[in-house]
Design an enzyme around this catalytic site. Structure first.
Site, PDB file in Angstrom:
ATOM      1  N   ASP A  52       0.843  -1.195   0.000  1.00  0.00           N
ATOM      2  CA  ASP A  52       0.000   0.000   0.000  1.00  0.00           C
ATOM      3  C   ASP A  52       0.875   1.241   0.000  1.00  0.00           C
ATOM      4  OD1 ASP A  52      -2.859   1.281   0.899  1.00  0.00           O
ATOM      5  OD2 ASP A  52      -1.196   2.270   1.924  1.00  0.00           O
ATOM      6  N   TYR A  57       2.209   9.928   0.215  1.00  0.00           N
ATOM      7  CA  TYR A  57       3.326   9.375   0.987  1.00  0.00           C
ATOM      8  C   TYR A  57       4.675   9.679   0.347  1.00  0.00           C
ATOM      9  CZ  TYR A  57      -0.320   6.349   3.027  1.00  0.00           C
ATOM     10  OH  TYR A  57      -1.449   5.844   3.627  1.00  0.00           O
ATOM     11  N   LYS A  86      -3.157   5.778  -3.980  1.00  0.00           N
ATOM     12  CA  LYS A  86      -4.284   6.654  -3.641  1.00  0.00           C
ATOM     13  C   LYS A  86      -4.163   8.029  -4.295  1.00  0.00           C
ATOM     14  CE  LYS A  86      -4.031   4.578   0.975  1.00  0.00           C
ATOM     15  NZ  LYS A  86      -2.589   4.291   0.977  1.00  0.00           N
ATOM     16  N   HIS A 119      -8.064   9.129  -1.385  1.00  0.00           N
ATOM     17  CA  HIS A 119      -7.331   9.091  -0.111  1.00  0.00           C
ATOM     18  C   HIS A 119      -8.142   9.639   1.062  1.00  0.00           C
ATOM     19  CE1 HIS A 119      -2.963   9.102   1.565  1.00  0.00           C
ATOM     20  NE2 HIS A 119      -3.828   8.844   2.509  1.00  0.00           N
TER      21      HIS A 119
END
Length: 313
Positions: A52, A57, A86, A119
């Site tokens: 993931d 990120y 996401k 997200h």
């Protein structure tokens, strides 16, 4: 230690008909790029088959590199790995969503992803700034786009064959219902904070009834106080079944029917988190019924600003 059984290989069927999602997944919210690449590779080598990541990120490039390194070694193939990424808040407008997705694919070095998530349900001001703020340091939200607008853009990506399934993250039960009832392609996964201090039973019940997989992040409480790993109910069970508190919490999450993500930079801890065994029924009952504390560690579901990602990153 109790010998691991097949719990760690559990898969949950997706309502898309496109296969199943591994219940035990590895999250890559790790600030350091080199640590991200090394941890991702260690996770794949330990047996994790779900990775993931997210645009926000800033780990997609490293995750992609780690995957390619393992693929080239001939140990596993692309189709063996379930990859999730996401769409971030500043890209909710449909024309931006498609471009953001293409950029994620490029960073990952892949031609498709297995699951693409919105997200958060919050649209930020469109632009290159992932954390747009006004003069008073308040988030600038975008009122010119709806969740359904963004969802329609994701449905288009499925139509194009570039992602096999789509879903939502940090949504409330009401927001999940809104998308589910209005959508042409139903959300396959709902990704939310969940653990014994935030069990999300009502949301889980709705997901079960509608064939949606609930995927839990922060299943160990993210190491923040009050520390779930030190909860007396958890530590007593861990001692009783000869497992670590982390292994107890991860097993509970899978056995109650959810998928989960766990994250670590330490190879030995990554391996430990994969070596799960089924908990006895009395242990499941002790956790589900015996723990009364209720704590949400990440306020992202209330503001759209993630609590685990440093500002300015």
């Amino acid at each position: 230690m109790v010998e691991p059984d097949n719990l760690r290989y559990t898969k949950l069927s997706l309502n898309t008909g496109s296969g199943a999602i591994p219940a035990l997944g590895f999250g890559t919210l790790i600030p350091d790029p080199i640590a991200t690449r090394n941890a991702t590779k260690a996770a794949l080598e330990a047996g994790f088959r779900l990775l993931d990541t997210a645009e926000r990120y800033r780990t997609e490039k490293e995750v992609g590199e780690a995957m390619q390194e393992v693929f080239k070694a001939g140990k596993i193939e692309r189709q063996d790995v379930f990859l999730v990424t996401k769409l971030w808040n500043n890209n909710h407008r449909p024309e931006r969503a498609k471009l953001a997705f293409e950029a994620s694919l490029k960073r990952l070095g892949l031609d498709y992803v297995d699951l693409y998530l919105i997200h958060t349900p919050f649209a930020f001001q469109p632009g290159d700034d992932q954390d747009p703020r006004d003069a008073n340091d308040q988030v600038i939200y975008d009122k010119g786009v709806t969740l359904l607008d963004t969802w329609r853009a994701l449905e288009g990506l499925v139509d194009e064959g570039k992602c096999k399934a789509i879903g939502v993250s940090d949504f409330s039960l009401e927001q999940v219902k809104e998308i589910f009832e209005a959508s042409r392609i139903k959300p396959a996964v709902v990704h939310v904070e969940s653990h014994p201090y935030l069990p999300q039973w009502e949301l889980l019940d709705y997901c079960r009834k509608n064939g949606i997989v609930l995927q839990a992040f922060a299943p160990l409480g993210h190491g923040l106080p009050p520390k779930l790993l030190e909860d007396p109910v958890i530590t007593a069970i861990a001692k009783r079944v000869n497992k670590t508190p982390a292994q107890v919490l991860l097993a509970w999450a899978i056995q109650r029917g959810t998928a989960l993500l766990t994250t670590s930079k330490t190879p030995s801890r990554i391996k430990e988190n994969f070596e799960l065994s089924t908990l006895p029924e009395d242990a499941m009952r002790d956790i589900s019924e015996g723990i009364k504390s209720r704590v949400r560690f990440n306020l992202v579901a209330e503001t759209g600003v993630p609590g685990f990602i440093p500002r300015g990153k």
